[in-house]
Structure formats: C-alpha cells, structure tokens
Design a protein around this motif. Sequence first.
Motif, PDB file in Angstrom:
ATOM      1  N   ALA A 196       0.799  -1.251   0.065  1.00  0.00           N
ATOM      2  CA  ALA A 196      -0.076  -0.007  -0.144  1.00  0.00           C
ATOM      3  C   ALA A 196       0.931   1.086   0.014  1.00  0.00           C
ATOM      4  CB  ALA A 196      -0.996  -0.012   1.208  1.00  0.00           C
ATOM      5  N   GLY A 197       0.365   2.145  -0.642  1.00  0.00           N
ATOM      6  CA  GLY A 197       1.051   3.463  -0.600  1.00  0.00           C
ATOM      7  C   GLY A 197       0.021   4.577  -1.212  1.00  0.00           C
ATOM      8  N   ALA A 198       0.603   5.761  -1.514  1.00  0.00           N
ATOM      9  CA  ALA A 198      -0.153   6.775  -1.777  1.00  0.00           C
ATOM     10  C   ALA A 198       0.527   7.930  -2.921  1.00  0.00           C
ATOM     11  CB  ALA A 198      -0.813   7.411  -0.836  1.00  0.00           C
ATOM     12  N   LEU A 199      -0.404   8.364  -3.814  1.00  0.00           N
ATOM     13  CA  LEU A 199       0.151   9.485  -4.498  1.00  0.00           C
ATOM     14  C   LEU A 199      -0.489  10.716  -4.040  1.00  0.00           C
ATOM     15  CD1 LEU A 199       1.767  10.704  -7.186  1.00  0.00           C
ATOM     16  CD2 LEU A 199      -0.299  10.105  -8.493  1.00  0.00           C
ATOM     17  N   ASN A 200       0.150  11.803  -3.716  1.00  0.00           N
ATOM     18  CA  ASN A 200      -0.371  12.901  -3.185  1.00  0.00           C
ATOM     19  C   ASN A 200      -0.064  14.016  -4.195  1.00  0.00           C
ATOM     20  OD1 ASN A 200      -0.923  11.449  -0.422  1.00  0.00           O
ATOM     21  ND2 ASN A 200       1.418  11.643  -0.276  1.00  0.00           N
ATOM     22  N   SER A 230      -5.405  12.850  -2.602  1.00  0.00           N
ATOM     23  CA  SER A 230      -4.349  11.636  -2.433  1.00  0.00           C
ATOM     24  C   SER A 230      -5.134  10.394  -2.996  1.00  0.00           C
ATOM     25  CB  SER A 230      -4.163  11.367  -0.914  1.00  0.00           C
ATOM     26  OG  SER A 230      -3.360  10.365  -0.738  1.00  0.00           O
ATOM     27  N   ILE A 231      -4.532   9.687  -3.627  1.00  0.00           N
ATOM     28  CA  ILE A 231      -4.933   8.433  -4.488  1.00  0.00           C
ATOM     29  C   ILE A 231      -4.121   7.231  -3.829  1.00  0.00           C
ATOM     30  CG2 ILE A 231      -5.081   7.188  -6.819  1.00  0.00           C
ATOM     31  CD1 ILE A 231      -4.853  11.242  -6.641  1.00  0.00           C
ATOM     32  N   PRO A 232      -4.766   6.385  -3.281  1.00  0.00           N
ATOM     33  CA  PRO A 232      -4.187   5.080  -2.796  1.00  0.00           C
ATOM     34  C   PRO A 232      -3.639   4.513  -3.902  1.00  0.00           C
ATOM     35  CG  PRO A 232      -6.356   5.444  -1.863  1.00  0.00           C
ATOM     36  CD  PRO A 232      -6.299   6.257  -2.973  1.00  0.00           C
ATOM     37  N   LEU A 233      -2.558   3.685  -3.716  1.00  0.00           N
ATOM     38  CA  LEU A 233      -1.716   2.718  -4.641  1.00  0.00           C
ATOM     39  C   LEU A 233      -1.625   1.421  -4.029  1.00  0.00           C
ATOM     40  CD1 LEU A 233       0.873   5.264  -5.907  1.00  0.00           C
ATOM     41  CD2 LEU A 233      -1.201   4.942  -6.906  1.00  0.00           C
ATOM     42  N   GLN A 234      -1.587   0.353  -4.976  1.00  0.00           N
ATOM     43  CA  GLN A 234      -1.113  -0.837  -4.722  1.00  0.00           C
ATOM     44  C   GLN A 234      -0.120  -1.312  -5.359  1.00  0.00           C
ATOM     45  OE1 GLN A 234      -2.731  -2.217  -1.562  1.00  0.00           O
ATOM     46  NE2 GLN A 234      -0.989  -3.802  -1.637  1.00  0.00           N
ATOM     47  N   LEU A 235       1.178  -1.434  -4.841  1.00  0.00           N
ATOM     48  CA  LEU A 235       2.303  -1.775  -5.811  1.00  0.00           C
ATOM     49  C   LEU A 235       2.895  -3.105  -5.610  1.00  0.00           C
ATOM     50  CD1 LEU A 235       3.902   1.741  -5.428  1.00  0.00           C
ATOM     51  CD2 LEU A 235       2.585   0.904  -7.070  1.00  0.00           C
ATOM     52  N   ALA A 236       3.288  -3.741  -6.903  1.00  0.00           N
ATOM     53  CA  ALA A 236       3.988  -5.088  -6.750  1.00  0.00           C
ATOM     54  C   ALA A 236       5.481  -4.810  -6.936  1.00  0.00           C
ATOM     55  CB  ALA A 236       3.485  -5.965  -7.620  1.00  0.00           C
ATOM     56  N   GLU A 237       6.388  -5.820  -6.408  1.00  0.00           N
ATOM     57  CA  GLU A 237       7.729  -5.631  -6.621  1.00  0.00           C
ATOM     58  C   GLU A 237       8.168  -5.597  -8.043  1.00  0.00           C
ATOM     59  OE1 GLU A 237      11.849  -6.979  -4.346  1.00  0.00           O
ATOM     60  OE2 GLU A 237       9.867  -7.876  -3.674  1.00  0.00           O
ATOM     61  N   GLY A 238       9.259  -4.795  -8.365  1.00  0.00           N
ATOM     62  CA  GLY A 238       9.800  -4.668  -9.676  1.00  0.00           C
ATOM     63  C   GLY A 238       9.700  -3.237 -10.309  1.00  0.00           C
ATOM     64  N   ALA A 242       5.460   3.761  -0.257  1.00  0.00           N
ATOM     65  CA  ALA A 242       5.124   4.684  -1.575  1.00  0.00           C
ATOM     66  C   ALA A 242       4.615   5.896  -0.708  1.00  0.00           C
ATOM     67  CB  ALA A 242       4.498   4.320  -2.514  1.00  0.00           C
ATOM     68  N   ASP A 243       4.904   7.034  -0.671  1.00  0.00           N
ATOM     69  CA  ASP A 243       4.248   8.215  -0.238  1.00  0.00           C
ATOM     70  C   ASP A 243       4.912   9.420  -1.142  1.00  0.00           C
ATOM     71  OD1 ASP A 243       2.596   9.972   1.195  1.00  0.00           O
ATOM     72  OD2 ASP A 243       3.824  10.129   2.885  1.00  0.00           O
ATOM     73  N   ILE A 244       4.378   9.208  -2.610  1.00  0.00           N
ATOM     74  CA  ILE A 244       4.916  10.221  -3.426  1.00  0.00           C
ATOM     75  C   ILE A 244       3.999  11.547  -3.444  1.00  0.00           C
ATOM     76  CG2 ILE A 244       5.425  10.353  -6.137  1.00  0.00           C
ATOM     77  CD1 ILE A 244       5.270   7.227  -5.841  1.00  0.00           C
ATOM     78  N   THR A 245       4.633  12.667  -3.157  1.00  0.00           N
ATOM     79  CA  THR A 245       4.043  14.057  -3.228  1.00  0.00           C
ATOM     80  C   THR A 245       4.476  14.731  -4.577  1.00  0.00           C
ATOM     81  OG1 THR A 245       3.660  13.917  -0.838  1.00  0.00           O
ATOM     82  CG2 THR A 245       3.611  15.975  -1.994  1.00  0.00           C
ATOM     83  N   LEU A 246       3.759  15.221  -5.302  1.00  0.00           N
ATOM     84  CA  LEU A 246       3.948  16.054  -6.521  1.00  0.00           C
ATOM     85  C   LEU A 246       3.167  17.331  -6.262  1.00  0.00           C
ATOM     86  CD1 LEU A 246       3.566  13.355  -9.432  1.00  0.00           C
ATOM     87  CD2 LEU A 246       5.579  14.219  -8.028  1.00  0.00           C
ATOM     88  N   GLU A 247       3.912  18.611  -6.508  1.00  0.00           N
ATOM     89  CA  GLU A 247       3.230  19.812  -6.437  1.00  0.00           C
ATOM     90  C   GLU A 247       3.154  20.364  -7.787  1.00  0.00           C
ATOM     91  OE1 GLU A 247       4.545  22.531  -3.211  1.00  0.00           O
ATOM     92  OE2 GLU A 247       4.869  20.886  -1.904  1.00  0.00           O
ATOM     93  N   ARG A 248       2.093  21.370  -7.887  1.00  0.00           N
ATOM     94  CA  ARG A 248       1.825  22.022  -9.164  1.00  0.00           C
ATOM     95  C   ARG A 248       1.433  23.265  -8.852  1.00  0.00           C
ATOM     96  NH1 ARG A 248       2.206  22.260 -14.610  1.00  0.00           N
ATOM     97  NH2 ARG A 248       0.065  22.880 -15.691  1.00  0.00           N
TER      98      ARG A 248
END
Length: 673
Positions: free
Chosen positions: A567-571, A611-619, A660-666
């Motif tokens: 589990a992670g997130a794109l903010n 914030s959008i939840p993500l579910q990531l697999a290895e690789g 994953a806790d990715i934050t992007l600003e605009r």
Amino acid sequence: MLRKLSLLLLALMTLGGLAHAQRSPQELYEGQVAAPEFPADLDWINVDNPLTMNGLLGKIVILDFWTYGCINCLHIIPVLEQVERKYAQEVVVIGVHSAKFDTEGQTENLRQIVQRYEVHHPVLNDNKFQVWNSYGVRAWPTVAIIDPLGRAVIRQSGEIPFEAFDNYLSGMIDYYDGLDAEIINRTPLELALEGAGDPGTPLLFPGKVLADEVGGRLFIADSSHNRIVIADLSTHEVLNIIGTSARGFKDGDFDTAAFDKPQGMALDGDYLYIADVNNHSIRRADLSARAVATVAGNGAMGRSRIPFGAPVPDPLGVALRSPWDVEFDDRGRLHIAMAGTHQLYIFEPDTNALYPSVGNGREANLNDVSLADSELAQPSGLYYAGAGKLYFADSESSTIRLADFENDLVTVVSGTTENSLFDYDDIDGELGVNRLQHALGIDGDAAGNLYIADTYNSRIKIVRAGETSTHTLFGKGGSGGYQDGELHLAQFDEPGGLSYADGVLYVADTNNHVIRTIDLEAGVVDTIEFKNREALVIDDSRLTLLGGNAGDKSIVMAGIHQVAPGAGALNLRFNLPDEFKINPLIDSQASVTWGEPVQQSTATVTGDSVSIPLQLAEGNSFVMAEVTLYYCREGEEALCFIDVVNYFVTLEVAAAHEPADITLERDVEPPDV
C-alpha cells in the motif's frame, strides 16, 4: 552487406528467462556489424539538422520502419511514446518512413501526419527505400535496434508490445553500464518538434462528418482535438461540444468526457455512437442527457483478432483494435469497421451482443467469396444502402467493397479487382480499369449513387446508380490543395470522410482542417464558416461555455522514486494564487494509472490537494496521472479557468525501500485576463 539479424525481440517477452538462459548477455546486447549510415540527401522532420549514426554513438537507437496509412504502424506510435518517456536519457527513437503509397512519400504530407499523430521523435523520409534496403526490411512495421557502440543488434517485424521493449532495453542498459558507466550517453537529444500549431481554422485534422438531415445537425469528428463538434446543419452555429479536447479515455458529461482520435459516428435517436480509434472502443453520447458512456472496448489495444461469428462474452471487457467507422442498418444493428483486425463487426445495442461479421482477419483483398471467407485490408468507412447491402472503404486495398448480408457475398465495386494491396492509382473508368488510392470514406443517396472520399488522390468520386464505372466528381487531385469554387477549380487535401444530406455532400477535408460542402446540383464547393467560431477556441485564457477547453497540456517527468511494495499513496498538491479556488460548479478530476498489472483510479479534486491510494508489486513500475483543474476567483465562479497537467513517475519497487508516499506539487498560474 548487413548480415541477417536473427534475434527476435518478441521472444524476450514470450520466452522470458529461457531466452536469457540460452544466450549470453554479450550475444543479447552486442551487435557484430556497424549500422549503415543514413543517406545525406534525405529530408528529416522534428530535428533542425540531419542525424548521423556517428553522432548518435552512446545512444541506444530504435529505428521504426513505417508508412502512415498502415494501421499496424500507427499501433506502434503509442508504444514508442511509452519507450521515449521511460528511457528519455538512454534511447533515441527514429521513425524511418518508407512510403507504400505515392502521396505518403511527399515530405509535406508526412510532416502533417507527424503533427496529426503527435510523433515526438525524429522522422526520416526514406521515400526511395534506401535505409529500408540497407537494413533488409521486408514489411511494415519493422523495428531495428542499434547498440550504444553503433552496431545493429535486432531486426523484428510486426507490432511489438511495450513490455518486450522494456524487458530488452532495461537489460541492455544494465549490461553496458556494467561494462563502463561512460558508454551510454545520457544527454537528451535536441529536437525541433513539428507542433501542430494553429492551422488558422478552429478544427484540427477532422476525420469524419455526419449530416443529420432529420434533426438539422452536423456532427464533426474534430479528431486531433479529441472531441465531437455539433453544429446546426443550416446556419452552422456551434450547438455543443463533446469532450475536453485533452487525450484520454473517460466517460462522463460532455464537458469532462475524453477521447483519443475519434473518427466515424452513427446516429440512433438521441444516441450518437462514436468510433474512438486510439482508445480502441465504441462510445455512446446521450444527446439529451449530455453524457458519454463506453459500450464496447476496455480502452486497451487488443493483441489478437476474434474469430468470425464468435460472440464476445463481455463487450466492455474486450480489447478491440482501432475501430474507424460505425453505421446502423435497418435492423438496428451497429456495424463497425474494425481497421486493426481487417474485419467488420456488429454490435447490437438491444442485446449487448458484439461479434465479427465480415472477414477472417487476414489482410488481403479477397472478393467473390462468403462473408466468413472474405479477406479485408483496413476497412475505414461504412455506408448502409438497405436490403442487407453494406458498402465499405477498404483503405489498404484501395477499393470500395460490398458486403451483401442477404446473399452472403463480398464483392468489389470500385478500385482494383485483383487480390493485391499494391494495385492503386488515380484512374477513372469501368470496374477492373479504374483505380483509387487509400480511400477512407463512402456514402450514398436514396437514388443509389455512391460517393467516395478517394483520400490519397485528394478527390471526391462517384459510382452512379446503375453503373459499374467510377468517375471523379470534384477535386484536381495530385498532391492536394485548398480551393473552393466550381468543379474544375475545387481542391481538397486528403479528405477522410463524407456524408450526404438533401443534395449536399459534407466532406471532412482532413489536411485542410475544414469541413467542405458540395452542392451537387449547382456543382460548387464551399467551406463551412461557423457562425460562432469563438465557441470552438481551445485556449486556457478564455471561457468556453460549451466545453472543449484543453488548457495546459504539459507533460511533467517526475523522476525515479524508490518505494516499497504494498500500500502507498500518490499525493497531488496544487498551489493556487491568492483569491483563487477550485471551482465548485464543475468537477476537477485526477485520473491515475499505475503498476503491472495495470490499475486505474479517478478522484475528484475539491480543494488544494488530493490523495490517491496505490497498491504496488515488486519490480520496475510507473505512475501516470492526468489532472484537470477547474478554478476561478472567489465570487466569480462563472469565469472558469482550466489547468491540465500529465505526470509520469518511474518507480523502483523493492522491499528495502520505504512505503510509497509520493508527493507532487503544481504551481497553478492563471492567464493574464
């Protein structure tokens, strides 16, 4: 002479570890023969100066051999776009355009295609097949890969999926970095992209047009603006716009729905059906409710064809291949020109049934056989004349053909009668003598006349009722042009579609970016001028009440992020200037795609972050986010500005990293109004 390059790129994906186990990294990634140099006298597009193999040393070079009328070649373009995004530093893609048709070999026509399909890499006009021959190419599309030391490694024909490129390129990069980190040159290549710019008209490469005589409306596929324009048939006042004009695959109301290069349309009461080519889907616009829904296709490009007559269990779950036109018959069935599988399909709205109805899927020009045994070549236009007779423009065979459902027979009515994909020309005359060149459009009238958009000849032709000959009706032909007026003066430039209503032919004059009218009785060609042209303007500095503002289409490459699986997130954060806010009167959206297998999510933006939840697999993985913000000044909600941005994030997903806790600003900058 260049030796035969036998390593199959596709095998690296299908055989996986076995292919690697049987070949050493040296065999996989090192070529044995220097790549041939480009001839010095050829025209280049998207670069200021000609490229040389010597000047590309240090880059992994992908040569894409293509011709622009080939649907399989067009399928490669978005795949290479993915490659260019992920490997922007290490890889250079070069399109080597070796034209099948005469008109495709003209540099200015090729330049327009580069603009139309948003090709963002250098393109070489190889119209004498010099580069083609030096690499031993035999088919479109073909890909060749050159290692960073300038040696040819791979030549592979056919459509190649991104996963195969990704697997091979990542391995090659790791191999050469392991030999010497200085081998690969990671300085980006300087480009001079052929942006479509302002053609001086409010449309951009319109592909098809539909005249609704009963309802008094004109529907226009404004294809490279990714939208449908609805105008009054008599006054030419713009009545409505369907789609934001930003590329995407999104259902919803007219102001937020998204298309990707829409083409043919068919009307059934209040429902407008749309062939959404690059989304490989059939969309339905409810004209009363102002809403768009997908009825067939899942947005992905299919990799195989469906056998003739086999029903699709779930039309919304199937991956289709480039539907180019749609047409209703008198039984309420929607016929689909499935250009990418060289077949015709039927969709039954009442039963939700979808199935191939004409063609076995082999690309050829086989006539005088049953519907099941016939072989088509990129059908791209449809016209139903009643009594089970469906005419179709079979573009790659340069013919107009008839699928007779009552007699279970496919025949040819214009163009070559030979089973050939290379027998084309610009010749009027009897069937068997006359020739067309990559015709894309067909329509007819109640009297039985057939009208043809002979696209690459830039002419409008006719097969008159009761006759078997084909004759030019309008257009001077040649390399195309733009001229209104009488029969002997009129000029078109690669018209892609036409529609008949009440004595008038409406023509989508694609490369002139306009809709033309042909008054058949008066024998005069004219250009439609929209009464309220301002309604079609795509500009983030003004309000368009009818929708259709694309705003800022910038792409932001957000770098590499190392994250943990799970589990992670794109903010996403948006910095709005003082006195501005997200407009509450219309939904702002963030559409996010990520991972393998691909996952998707859409969130409504109501404030300055989401914030959008993500579910990531290895690789190795990725995140793509398309954000459309509607914002306004406090107290001025009626004046809506639009900001559109596309993010691309490369992910390295491994257990050793943090969640994953990715934050992007605009930083949102309103126009100066």
